[in-house]
Design a protein around this motif. Structure first.
Motif, PDB file in Angstrom:
ATOM      1  N   LEU A  94       0.922  -1.361  -0.070  1.00 32.59           N
ATOM      2  CA  LEU A  94       0.044   0.067   0.137  1.00 32.59           C
ATOM      3  C   LEU A  94       0.702   1.150   0.048  1.00 32.59           C
ATOM      4  O   LEU A  94       1.940   1.456   0.667  1.00 32.59           O
ATOM      5  CB  LEU A  94      -0.821  -0.023   1.131  1.00 32.59           C
ATOM      6  CG  LEU A  94      -1.812  -1.128   1.540  1.00 32.59           C
ATOM      7  CD1 LEU A  94      -2.737  -0.883   2.516  1.00 32.59           C
ATOM      8  CD2 LEU A  94      -2.812  -1.103   0.170  1.00 32.59           C
ATOM      9  N   GLY A  95       0.331   2.476  -0.638  1.00 32.13           N
ATOM     10  CA  GLY A  95       1.156   3.583  -0.778  1.00 32.13           C
ATOM     11  C   GLY A  95       0.548   4.422   0.570  1.00 32.13           C
ATOM     12  O   GLY A  95      -0.228   3.714   1.474  1.00 32.13           O
ATOM     13  N   VAL A 138      -9.169  -2.766  -0.935  1.00 29.06           N
ATOM     14  CA  VAL A 138      -8.581  -1.307  -1.614  1.00 29.06           C
ATOM     15  C   VAL A 138      -8.461  -1.658  -3.165  1.00 29.06           C
ATOM     16  O   VAL A 138      -7.913  -2.558  -3.769  1.00 29.06           O
ATOM     17  CB  VAL A 138      -6.991  -1.364  -1.091  1.00 29.06           C
ATOM     18  CG1 VAL A 138      -6.279  -0.206  -1.601  1.00 29.06           C
ATOM     19  CG2 VAL A 138      -6.867  -1.132   0.376  1.00 29.06           C
ATOM     20  N   ALA A 139      -9.283  -0.777  -3.720  1.00 27.06           N
ATOM     21  CA  ALA A 139      -9.072  -0.597  -5.316  1.00 27.06           C
ATOM     22  C   ALA A 139      -7.870  -0.149  -5.765  1.00 27.06           C
ATOM     23  O   ALA A 139      -7.384  -0.420  -6.865  1.00 27.06           O
ATOM     24  CB  ALA A 139     -10.397  -0.037  -5.794  1.00 27.06           C
ATOM     25  N   SER A 140      -7.363   0.889  -5.308  1.00 27.79           N
ATOM     26  CA  SER A 140      -6.155   1.407  -5.784  1.00 27.79           C
ATOM     27  C   SER A 140      -5.388   2.045  -4.600  1.00 27.79           C
ATOM     28  O   SER A 140      -5.978   2.623  -3.556  1.00 27.79           O
ATOM     29  CB  SER A 140      -6.445   2.612  -7.018  1.00 27.79           C
ATOM     30  OG  SER A 140      -7.173   3.695  -6.164  1.00 27.79           O
ATOM     31  N   THR A 141      -4.042   2.411  -4.874  1.00 29.19           N
ATOM     32  CA  THR A 141      -3.176   2.927  -3.847  1.00 29.19           C
ATOM     33  C   THR A 141      -2.289   3.794  -4.248  1.00 29.19           C
ATOM     34  O   THR A 141      -1.924   3.667  -5.564  1.00 29.19           O
ATOM     35  CB  THR A 141      -2.757   1.973  -3.052  1.00 29.19           C
ATOM     36  OG1 THR A 141      -1.862   2.546  -1.691  1.00 29.19           O
ATOM     37  CG2 THR A 141      -1.394   1.044  -3.770  1.00 29.19           C
ATOM     38  N   HIS A 142      -2.127   5.020  -3.539  1.00 28.97           N
ATOM     39  CA  HIS A 142      -1.476   6.196  -4.037  1.00 28.97           C
ATOM     40  C   HIS A 142      -0.671   6.869  -3.051  1.00 28.97           C
ATOM     41  O   HIS A 142      -0.719   6.526  -1.960  1.00 28.97           O
ATOM     42  CB  HIS A 142      -2.695   7.258  -4.683  1.00 28.97           C
ATOM     43  CG  HIS A 142      -3.500   6.531  -5.596  1.00 28.97           C
ATOM     44  ND1 HIS A 142      -3.346   6.770  -7.053  1.00 28.97           N
ATOM     45  CD2 HIS A 142      -4.776   6.326  -5.366  1.00 28.97           C
ATOM     46  CE1 HIS A 142      -4.331   5.958  -7.408  1.00 28.97           C
ATOM     47  NE2 HIS A 142      -5.112   5.829  -6.369  1.00 28.97           N
ATOM     48  N   ASN A 143       0.481   7.581  -3.364  1.00 32.13           N
ATOM     49  CA  ASN A 143       1.138   8.106  -2.570  1.00 32.13           C
ATOM     50  C   ASN A 143       0.982   9.565  -2.133  1.00 32.13           C
ATOM     51  O   ASN A 143       1.462   9.945  -1.258  1.00 32.13           O
ATOM     52  CB  ASN A 143       2.854   8.263  -3.341  1.00 32.13           C
ATOM     53  CG  ASN A 143       3.286   6.812  -3.274  1.00 32.13           C
ATOM     54  OD1 ASN A 143       2.988   5.976  -2.317  1.00 32.13           O
ATOM     55  ND2 ASN A 143       4.151   6.564  -4.402  1.00 32.13           N
ATOM     56  N   THR A 144       0.220  10.134  -3.021  1.00 31.09           N
ATOM     57  CA  THR A 144      -0.047  11.574  -2.659  1.00 31.09           C
ATOM     58  C   THR A 144      -1.938  11.782  -2.555  1.00 31.09           C
ATOM     59  O   THR A 144      -2.530  10.871  -3.213  1.00 31.09           O
ATOM     60  CB  THR A 144       0.060  12.464  -3.803  1.00 31.09           C
ATOM     61  OG1 THR A 144      -0.800  12.217  -4.938  1.00 31.09           O
ATOM     62  CG2 THR A 144       1.483  12.626  -4.101  1.00 31.09           C
ATOM     63  N   ILE A 149      -7.820  11.109  -4.066  1.00 28.39           N
ATOM     64  CA  ILE A 149      -9.225  11.626  -4.249  1.00 28.39           C
ATOM     65  C   ILE A 149      -9.641  11.520  -5.616  1.00 28.39           C
ATOM     66  O   ILE A 149     -10.691  11.454  -6.033  1.00 28.39           O
ATOM     67  CB  ILE A 149      -8.973  13.176  -4.057  1.00 28.39           C
ATOM     68  CG1 ILE A 149      -8.469  13.458  -2.297  1.00 28.39           C
ATOM     69  CG2 ILE A 149     -10.101  14.060  -4.445  1.00 28.39           C
ATOM     70  CD1 ILE A 149      -8.169  14.987  -2.070  1.00 28.39           C
ATOM     71  N   ALA A 150      -8.594  11.823  -6.826  1.00 29.28           N
ATOM     72  CA  ALA A 150      -8.953  11.687  -8.181  1.00 29.28           C
ATOM     73  C   ALA A 150      -9.402  10.246  -8.270  1.00 29.28           C
ATOM     74  O   ALA A 150     -10.536  10.019  -9.025  1.00 29.28           O
ATOM     75  CB  ALA A 150      -8.103  12.200  -8.889  1.00 29.28           C
ATOM     76  N   LEU A 164     -11.404   7.093   1.580  1.00 31.21           N
ATOM     77  CA  LEU A 164      -9.967   7.124   1.422  1.00 31.21           C
ATOM     78  C   LEU A 164      -9.221   6.594   2.956  1.00 31.21           C
ATOM     79  O   LEU A 164      -9.986   7.060   3.836  1.00 31.21           O
ATOM     80  CB  LEU A 164      -9.531   8.622   1.360  1.00 31.21           C
ATOM     81  CG  LEU A 164      -9.967   9.496  -0.041  1.00 31.21           C
ATOM     82  CD1 LEU A 164      -9.450  10.739  -0.157  1.00 31.21           C
ATOM     83  CD2 LEU A 164      -9.355   8.493  -1.212  1.00 31.21           C
ATOM     84  N   LEU A 165      -8.253   5.788   2.867  1.00 32.77           N
ATOM     85  CA  LEU A 165      -7.644   5.359   4.152  1.00 32.77           C
ATOM     86  C   LEU A 165      -6.213   5.969   4.057  1.00 32.77           C
ATOM     87  O   LEU A 165      -5.496   5.780   2.979  1.00 32.77           O
ATOM     88  CB  LEU A 165      -7.743   3.949   3.894  1.00 32.77           C
ATOM     89  CG  LEU A 165      -6.755   3.172   4.895  1.00 32.77           C
ATOM     90  CD1 LEU A 165      -7.390   3.430   6.438  1.00 32.77           C
ATOM     91  CD2 LEU A 165      -6.777   1.818   4.625  1.00 32.77           C
ATOM     92  N   TYR A 166      -5.706   6.368   4.975  1.00 30.10           N
ATOM     93  CA  TYR A 166      -4.116   6.909   5.177  1.00 30.10           C
ATOM     94  C   TYR A 166      -3.674   5.642   6.049  1.00 30.10           C
ATOM     95  O   TYR A 166      -4.235   5.512   7.390  1.00 30.10           O
ATOM     96  CB  TYR A 166      -4.053   8.223   5.812  1.00 30.10           C
ATOM     97  CG  TYR A 166      -2.704   8.342   6.087  1.00 30.10           C
ATOM     98  CD1 TYR A 166      -1.806   8.951   5.152  1.00 30.10           C
ATOM     99  CD2 TYR A 166      -2.301   8.351   7.416  1.00 30.10           C
ATOM    100  CE1 TYR A 166      -0.727   9.221   5.270  1.00 30.10           C
ATOM    101  CE2 TYR A 166      -1.014   8.829   7.786  1.00 30.10           C
ATOM    102  CZ  TYR A 166      -0.090   9.192   6.780  1.00 30.10           C
ATOM    103  OH  TYR A 166       1.079   9.368   6.748  1.00 30.10           O
TER     104      TYR A 166
END
Length: 168
Positions: A94-95, A138-144, A149-150, A164-166
């Motif tokens: 995960l990011g 989790v469908a997608s993971t991102h660093n920002t 959000i997009a 969203l999950l941090y």
């Protein structure tokens, strides 16, 4: 003599069954009385055998707070993000920010949704929150946060409850 005895027994059985017929209104009265004592809402009927109409007590909604989840809001975009400590159960990692589209208490259900997402072209993963005993899909993971959000906004047409999950 046997015929008369048999006939008498049959008449007694027939009378016994016909006299023990339950009265629905008696059960309804008892049910309504128990509900009224419980403090829950009762439904008034127009049954004339019921007597007076029971009073309706409104139910006060209870609110529960989840003290283990922290919500982060950024002043720039006011998008809430749940902060949880999760570990990857099935996936590549995960990011910082992830888009969660499902939460399950049973791993098999989470794996079923993950497989549906993977068949749809997503790089889905499963993360486990040990404090809540929940599997997060989790469908997608991102660093920002902006990328997350997009991604979440684009998924909301198909998964309206995406959030969203941090990862701590």
């Amino acid at each position: 003599m046997k015929k008369i005895l048999f006939l008498g027994a049959a008449v007694c059985v027939a009378l016994a069954f016909s006299s023990c017929k339950s009265n629905e209104s008696a059960y309804r009265k008892a049910y309504e009385k128990a509900k009224a004592q419980d403090g829950t809402t009762t439904i008034a009927t127009n049954d004339p055998t019921m007597g007076e109409t029971p009073t309706v007590t409104p139910i006060t909604p209870r609110t529960y707070e989840d003290n283990t989840t922290t919500t982060i809001t950024d002043n720039n975009d006011n998008v809430s993000v749940r902060q949880e400590k999760v570990s990857v159960v099935n996936g590549s990692g995960l990011g910082a920010y992830s888009v969660v589209v499902g939460s399950f208490s049973m791993r098999a259900n989470a794996e079923g949704m993950m497989n549906q997402l993977r068949n749809a072209g997503y790089q889905a993963q499963i993360a486990f929150d040990s404090s809540k005993q929940m599997y997060r899909v989790v469908a997608s993971t991102h660093n920002t946060k902006d990328e997350a959000i997009a991604s979440r906004d684009s998924m909301r047409s198909k998964y309206p409850n995406a959030w969203l999950l941090y990862n701590e």
